[in-house]
Design a protein around this motif. Structure first.
Motif, PDB file in Angstrom:
ATOM      1  N   HIS A  28       0.816  -1.207   0.000  1.00  0.00           N
ATOM      2  CA  HIS A  28       0.000   0.000   0.000  1.00  0.00           C
ATOM      3  C   HIS A  28       0.855   1.264   0.000  1.00  0.00           C
ATOM      4  CE1 HIS A  28      -2.891   3.004   1.615  1.00  0.00           C
ATOM      5  NE2 HIS A  28      -3.710   2.342   0.815  1.00  0.00           N
ATOM      6  N   ASP A  29       0.464   2.229  -0.841  1.00  0.00           N
ATOM      7  CA  ASP A  29       1.145   3.527  -0.938  1.00  0.00           C
ATOM      8  C   ASP A  29       2.606   3.416  -1.368  1.00  0.00           C
ATOM      9  OD1 ASP A  29      -1.059   5.030  -0.354  1.00  0.00           O
ATOM     10  OD2 ASP A  29      -0.609   5.243   1.775  1.00  0.00           O
ATOM     11  N   ARG A  66      -2.686  -3.874   3.987  1.00  0.00           N
ATOM     12  CA  ARG A  66      -3.362  -3.267   2.840  1.00  0.00           C
ATOM     13  C   ARG A  66      -2.457  -3.299   1.609  1.00  0.00           C
ATOM     14  NH1 ARG A  66      -5.774   2.409   3.980  1.00  0.00           N
ATOM     15  NH2 ARG A  66      -3.729   2.820   4.908  1.00  0.00           N
ATOM     16  N   TYR A  67      -3.088  -3.503   0.441  1.00  0.00           N
ATOM     17  CA  TYR A  67      -2.359  -3.624  -0.817  1.00  0.00           C
ATOM     18  C   TYR A  67      -3.113  -2.908  -1.927  1.00  0.00           C
ATOM     19  CZ  TYR A  67       0.043  -7.395   1.648  1.00  0.00           C
ATOM     20  OH  TYR A  67       0.752  -8.124   2.562  1.00  0.00           O
ATOM     21  N   TRP A  68      -2.389  -2.593  -3.002  1.00  0.00           N
ATOM     22  CA  TRP A  68      -2.999  -2.119  -4.240  1.00  0.00           C
ATOM     23  C   TRP A  68      -2.881  -3.240  -5.262  1.00  0.00           C
ATOM     24  CZ3 TRP A  68      -6.099   1.732  -5.329  1.00  0.00           C
ATOM     25  CH2 TRP A  68      -6.111   2.851  -4.503  1.00  0.00           C
ATOM     26  N   GLU A  77      -7.755  -0.857  -4.022  1.00  0.00           N
ATOM     27  CA  GLU A  77      -7.139  -1.187  -2.743  1.00  0.00           C
ATOM     28  C   GLU A  77      -7.853  -2.378  -2.115  1.00  0.00           C
ATOM     29  OE1 GLU A  77      -6.255   1.003   1.569  1.00  0.00           O
ATOM     30  OE2 GLU A  77      -7.596   1.907   0.093  1.00  0.00           O
TER      31      GLU A  77
END
Length: 225
Positions: A28-29, A66-68, A77
């Protein structure tokens, strides 16, 4: 290391299963590809990028968090493990009781219809419609809102930063994609903000404006030179 499973089916807009489609999973990010595994014990690593199965399923194990996910032309997401716990009824009740208005209580979406006749009024109305939806979606994404009620006149899909209004057959009519900052109406393929150029004196600006609105799907351009 606590691992959690992600397993979802994917379809193309035509309704066909999205088989053997390449997907990338990022932390994530970041633009860092995540470490993925084929098993819950984390002993069999998976390649990243990976692909959906012959049945259209994207499946992997990864560390909780969290992941994309980037798949085909979509990006969204996801949260795995403890980060994916849904809101409880108590959470929702607490949000509804807030006095600052930063929650969604009832969202009424009416399918856009009709013919564009006035740039002064119609475009302004559409701009307000889109702005209101994006603000609501942003509040939900940032955790300051819960969508606790909906009243839609057409089937609607809300997936993270993507919102689609579909017809009774499931075909996309109007789409807003916050991840790519694109929009498309009346079945048009989503595009980014259009640029209008030219001169009003020779009519080239009007031609450019009509072409831009047509790309967004807001008008049907049947003008002639």
């Amino acid at each position: 290391m606590a691992l959690a499973q992600y397993s979802e089916l994917f379809w193309f807009p035509s309704g066909e299963l999205a088989t053997s489609v390449t997907a990338r999973v990022f932390l994530h990010d970041t633009n860092t590809l995540a470490s993925l595994w084929a098993d819950a014990a984390g002993t069999v690593p998976l390649a990243n990028p990976l692909a959906t199965s012959a049945t259209g399923r994207l499946e992997f194990w990864a560390e909780e968090g969290r992941y994309w996910i980037h798949i085909d032309s979509e990006a969204f997401e996801v949260a795995l493990g403890t980060a994916a716990q849904p809101a409880t009824q108590q959470d929702i009740a607490a949000e509804v009781a807030r006095a600052d208005g930063k929650y969604a209580t009832l969202l009424v979406v009416t399918a856009l219809s009709g013919t564009l006749t006035s740039l002064a009024s119609d475009v302004q109305a559409i701009d307000g419609f889109v702005g209101d939806l994006l603000e609501r979606v942003q509040n939900i994404e940032q955790g300051g809102a819960f969508l606790v009620g909906a009243n839609f006149t057409a089937p609607v899909l809300i997936h993270n930063s993507r919102l689609e209004v579909r017809d009774g057959s499931g075909n996309p009519l109007h789409r807003l994609d916050g991840a790519t900052n694109q929009a498309g109406f009346f079945g048009a393929t989503p595009v980014g903000r259009r640029t209008v150029s030219g001169s009003w004196a020779d009519g080239s600006a009007g031609e450019s404006l009509a072409a831009a609105l047509a790309e967004l799907g807001l008008i049907t351009n049947t003008t002639t030179p």
